[in-house]
Design a protein around this motif. Structure first.
Motif, PDB file in Angstrom:
ATOM      1  N   ALA A 110      53.263  25.996  55.832  1.00 54.76           N
ATOM      2  CA  ALA A 110      53.542  24.725  54.800  1.00 54.76           C
ATOM      3  C   ALA A 110      54.099  24.075  54.815  1.00 54.76           C
ATOM      4  CB  ALA A 110      53.536  25.936  53.326  1.00 54.76           C
ATOM      5  N   LYS A 150      53.871  19.343  50.208  1.00 57.50           N
ATOM      6  CA  LYS A 150      52.442  18.484  49.766  1.00 57.50           C
ATOM      7  C   LYS A 150      52.020  20.075  48.562  1.00 57.50           C
ATOM      8  CE  LYS A 150      48.444  18.676  52.362  1.00 57.50           C
ATOM      9  NZ  LYS A 150      47.383  18.703  53.277  1.00 57.50           N
ATOM     10  N   ILE A 151      52.673  20.435  48.478  1.00 62.19           N
ATOM     11  CA  ILE A 151      52.468  21.660  47.661  1.00 62.19           C
ATOM     12  C   ILE A 151      53.416  20.871  46.138  1.00 62.19           C
ATOM     13  CG2 ILE A 151      53.012  24.329  46.986  1.00 62.19           C
ATOM     14  CD1 ILE A 151      52.032  25.047  49.236  1.00 62.19           C
ATOM     15  N   ILE A 162      51.697  18.880  44.532  1.00 62.88           N
ATOM     16  CA  ILE A 162      50.155  19.303  43.491  1.00 62.88           C
ATOM     17  C   ILE A 162      50.854  19.938  42.306  1.00 62.88           C
ATOM     18  CG2 ILE A 162      48.584  21.701  43.655  1.00 62.88           C
ATOM     19  CD1 ILE A 162      48.918  21.456  46.795  1.00 62.88           C
ATOM     20  N   TRP A 163      51.781  20.450  42.764  1.00 58.51           N
ATOM     21  CA  TRP A 163      52.367  21.238  40.719  1.00 58.51           C
ATOM     22  C   TRP A 163      52.860  19.673  40.183  1.00 58.51           C
ATOM     23  CZ3 TRP A 163      50.834  25.445  38.752  1.00 58.51           C
ATOM     24  CH2 TRP A 163      50.713  26.898  40.094  1.00 58.51           C
ATOM     25  N   THR A 210      49.548  18.516  38.489  1.00 56.27           N
ATOM     26  CA  THR A 210      49.631  19.736  37.120  1.00 56.27           C
ATOM     27  C   THR A 210      50.437  19.723  36.091  1.00 56.27           C
ATOM     28  OG1 THR A 210      49.121  21.299  39.464  1.00 56.27           O
ATOM     29  CG2 THR A 210      48.965  22.129  37.263  1.00 56.27           C
ATOM     30  N   LEU A 260      49.084  16.800  34.437  1.00 53.51           N
ATOM     31  CA  LEU A 260      47.796  17.184  33.593  1.00 53.51           C
ATOM     32  C   LEU A 260      48.112  17.647  32.497  1.00 53.51           C
ATOM     33  CD1 LEU A 260      45.508  17.685  36.452  1.00 53.51           C
ATOM     34  CD2 LEU A 260      45.198  15.695  34.884  1.00 53.51           C
ATOM     35  N   GLY A 261      49.066  18.644  32.898  1.00 55.20           N
ATOM     36  CA  GLY A 261      49.205  20.243  31.190  1.00 55.20           C
ATOM     37  C   GLY A 261      49.943  19.089  30.104  1.00 55.20           C
ATOM     38  N   ILE A 291      42.745  13.712  38.554  1.00 58.16           N
ATOM     39  CA  ILE A 291      41.928  15.013  38.717  1.00 58.16           C
ATOM     40  C   ILE A 291      40.868  14.238  40.316  1.00 58.16           C
ATOM     41  CG2 ILE A 291      39.549  16.256  38.538  1.00 58.16           C
ATOM     42  CD1 ILE A 291      40.592  16.511  35.763  1.00 58.16           C
ATOM     43  N   VAL A 292      40.061  13.035  40.731  1.00 46.74           N
ATOM     44  CA  VAL A 292      39.447  12.755  41.001  1.00 46.74           C
ATOM     45  C   VAL A 292      40.666  11.923  42.485  1.00 46.74           C
ATOM     46  CG1 VAL A 292      37.894  10.864  42.112  1.00 46.74           C
ATOM     47  CG2 VAL A 292      37.649  12.428  39.523  1.00 46.74           C
ATOM     48  N   PHE A 349      43.427  15.907  43.308  1.00 43.81           N
ATOM     49  CA  PHE A 349      42.810  16.969  43.412  1.00 43.81           C
ATOM     50  C   PHE A 349      41.575  17.185  44.221  1.00 43.81           C
ATOM     51  CE2 PHE A 349      44.512  19.866  39.424  1.00 43.81           C
ATOM     52  CZ  PHE A 349      46.051  19.489  39.731  1.00 43.81           C
ATOM     53  N   MET A 350      40.449  16.059  44.063  1.00 41.57           N
ATOM     54  CA  MET A 350      39.819  15.477  45.073  1.00 41.57           C
ATOM     55  C   MET A 350      39.772  15.275  46.128  1.00 41.57           C
ATOM     56  SD  MET A 350      36.933  15.152  41.830  1.00 41.57           S
ATOM     57  CE  MET A 350      34.868  16.032  42.798  1.00 41.57           C
ATOM     58  N   PHE A 368      43.265  25.397  29.412  1.00 36.49           N
ATOM     59  CA  PHE A 368      44.400  25.257  30.689  1.00 36.49           C
ATOM     60  C   PHE A 368      43.857  26.016  31.751  1.00 36.49           C
ATOM     61  CE2 PHE A 368      47.539  23.204  27.596  1.00 36.49           C
ATOM     62  CZ  PHE A 368      48.202  22.599  28.371  1.00 36.49           C
ATOM     63  N   VAL A 412      43.494  23.841  44.645  1.00 38.57           N
ATOM     64  CA  VAL A 412      44.189  23.216  45.154  1.00 38.57           C
ATOM     65  C   VAL A 412      44.947  23.646  46.653  1.00 38.57           C
ATOM     66  CG1 VAL A 412      45.113  20.987  45.719  1.00 38.57           C
ATOM     67  CG2 VAL A 412      43.731  20.885  43.610  1.00 38.57           C
ATOM     68  N   GLU A 443      45.012  23.774  50.698  1.00 35.89           N
ATOM     69  CA  GLU A 443      46.212  23.559  51.420  1.00 35.89           C
ATOM     70  C   GLU A 443      45.693  24.722  52.245  1.00 35.89           C
ATOM     71  OE1 GLU A 443      50.265  23.614  52.553  1.00 35.89           O
ATOM     72  OE2 GLU A 443      48.767  24.629  50.620  1.00 35.89           O
ATOM     73  N   ARG A 448      45.484  24.039  56.774  1.00 37.93           N
ATOM     74  CA  ARG A 448      46.476  25.257  57.823  1.00 37.93           C
ATOM     75  C   ARG A 448      46.196  26.261  58.252  1.00 37.93           C
ATOM     76  NH1 ARG A 448      50.377  28.090  55.397  1.00 37.93           N
ATOM     77  NH2 ARG A 448      49.960  27.847  53.434  1.00 37.93           N
ATOM     78  N   LEU A 490      35.708  20.682  46.158  1.00 42.24           N
ATOM     79  CA  LEU A 490      35.476  19.186  45.118  1.00 42.24           C
ATOM     80  C   LEU A 490      34.339  19.462  43.864  1.00 42.24           C
ATOM     81  CD1 LEU A 490      34.402  17.437  48.229  1.00 42.24           C
ATOM     82  CD2 LEU A 490      36.364  16.467  46.923  1.00 42.24           C
ATOM     83  N   HIS A 512      36.435  20.614  41.402  1.00 40.25           N
ATOM     84  CA  HIS A 512      37.396  20.106  40.671  1.00 40.25           C
ATOM     85  C   HIS A 512      37.031  19.341  39.626  1.00 40.25           C
ATOM     86  CE1 HIS A 512      40.543  21.049  42.884  1.00 40.25           C
ATOM     87  NE2 HIS A 512      40.410  21.167  43.678  1.00 40.25           N
TER      88      HIS A 512
END
Lengths: 116, 248
Positions: A20, A24-25, A28-29, A32, A35-36, A72-73, A76-77, B101, B111, B115, B119, B229, B232
């Motif tokens: 991993a 990158k991870i 992502i968070w 998140t 957004l939160g 999101i677009v 995430f997308m 939420f 996501v 990911e 991998r 996709l 989401h």
């Protein structure tokens, strides 16, 4: 038939697992968290000033929604990282939506004027 | 000398014509165009909500003195203010907030599944897909509660002309406001809920294919990306439904 097809391919199965990518991870968070945070902010505004704010509150909510939608677009997308041609072929048709908003809201106001 | 081998890997993203338009595989591109058309559908529904709301009267009185009436559009804070097991408490937006939420979190786990798929990490794909499915099921359960609450109505009903009292909502009447209010609620949240439901089903199929090794044998976890996709997109629509139905 289909089963045979997969068995045929079985010779070079189980592609190697790539470790991993921490960055990158983390990203992502991070998205998140954004957004939160925006959602929490929406709540604070909605619960903190009920019945006040009028049109400015509405506009703030819509802008926050668009920011969330953007994250999101594009993240995430993954659209933000696609080829330019793909980005535009998805975004440009949305112009029609803007047109529909304008047309139908004007129409709604016109119906209101006739009724009341 | 270290032994080395040249591996000629076929590019799985090439279309049958041997090219790769817009640097996306055929399936992914078609998923994008499907989602674009679905976005048009949801836009039309939400804009119709705007049209109908604009053609109804607005509540002008003080916030605290709000009462349900057929004459004006209701304030959402007073319609959606229930919480499970806490009857009689006025908690506007709290429950839908929790639902929001849940859906955002299930989008995040999706996501992470995508990911992991990139991998070729099969256990991680299985784990995150399972969390995503769980999030979807929890969201649907919340929506079932929300609908039940909406249909059964409040403690104080609406007095009808013949002296009887009407509680809750159906497609022709509702105690909260003009008939179109409930109709739009059922149609839009129902259409979104059905998208969530089909998303859960599709996610489950891909989860099943991952656990049984179908995706591993295929050599690519791109299917996870495609259903990702879709998932989401369902989350994206909820962001808009939440704003236009519950916040404004």
């Amino acid at each position: 038939m289909i089963k045979n097809f997969y068995n045929m391919k079985q010779q070079n199965i189980e592609a190697e697992v790539i470790p991993a990518d921490k960055e990158k991870i983390k990203k992502i968070w991070k998205v998140t968290a954004i957004l939160g945070a925006i959602t929490v902010l929406e709540f604070i505004i909605a619960l903190g000033m009920p019945g006040e704010g009028g049109i400015f509150k509405t506009i703030t909510f819509i802008l926050m929604t668009l920011v969330k939608a953007g994250y999101i677009v594009s993240e995430f997308m993954h659209l933000g990282h696609e080829a330019k041609a793909l980005i535009y072929s998805i975004l440009i048709p949305c112009v029609f939506v803007l047109w529909l908003i304008l047309a139908l809201l004007i129409q709604g106001t016109a119906i209101y004027d006739v009724l009341f | 000398m270290a032994s080395s081998a040249i591996v000629v890997e076929e590019n799985k993203d090439l279309w049958a014509g041997g090219a790769e338009p817009m640097k996306a595989s055929y399936g992914k591109l078609m998923m994008w165009f499907f989602l674009l058309s679905d976005a048009f559908t949801f836009s039309s529904l939400l804009i119709t909500y705007g049209l109908i709301r604009f053609s109804h009267q607005v509540y002008e009185g003080a916030y605290s003195a709000f009462e349900f009436s057929q004459n004006y559009w209701p304030l959402p804070d007073f319609v959606f203010d229930g919480l499970p097991l806490l009857h009689g408490i006025h908690a506007p937006l709290v429950f839908v907030g929790i639902m929001t939420f849940i859906l955002i979190l299930s989008s995040v786990t999706m996501v992470l599944a995508v990911e992991a798929g990139q991998r070729n990490d099969r256990p991680a794909v299985e784990k995150w897909m399972l969390w995503t499915i769980l999030g979807g099921i929890v969201f649907l359960s919340c929506q079932a509660w929300e609908w039940t609450h909406f249909i059964n109505g409040k403690d104080i009903g609406m007095s009808l002309m013949d002296g009887s009292i009407f509680y809750g909502a159906n497609l022709s009447f509702n105690q909260y406001g003009p008939p179109n209010f409930a109709t739009l609620f059922f149609f839009i949240t129902g259409f979104h809920g059905f998208h969530v439901f089909s998303g859960v089903v599709i996610n489950f199929i891909i989860f099943y294919q991952a656990t049984t090794g179908v995706l591993a044998r295929r050599g690519t976890y791109e299917m996870v990306e495609k259903v990702g996709l879709y998932w989401h997109f369902v989350d994206l629509v909820w962001v808009f439904v939440f704003t236009f139905f519950y916040l404004i």
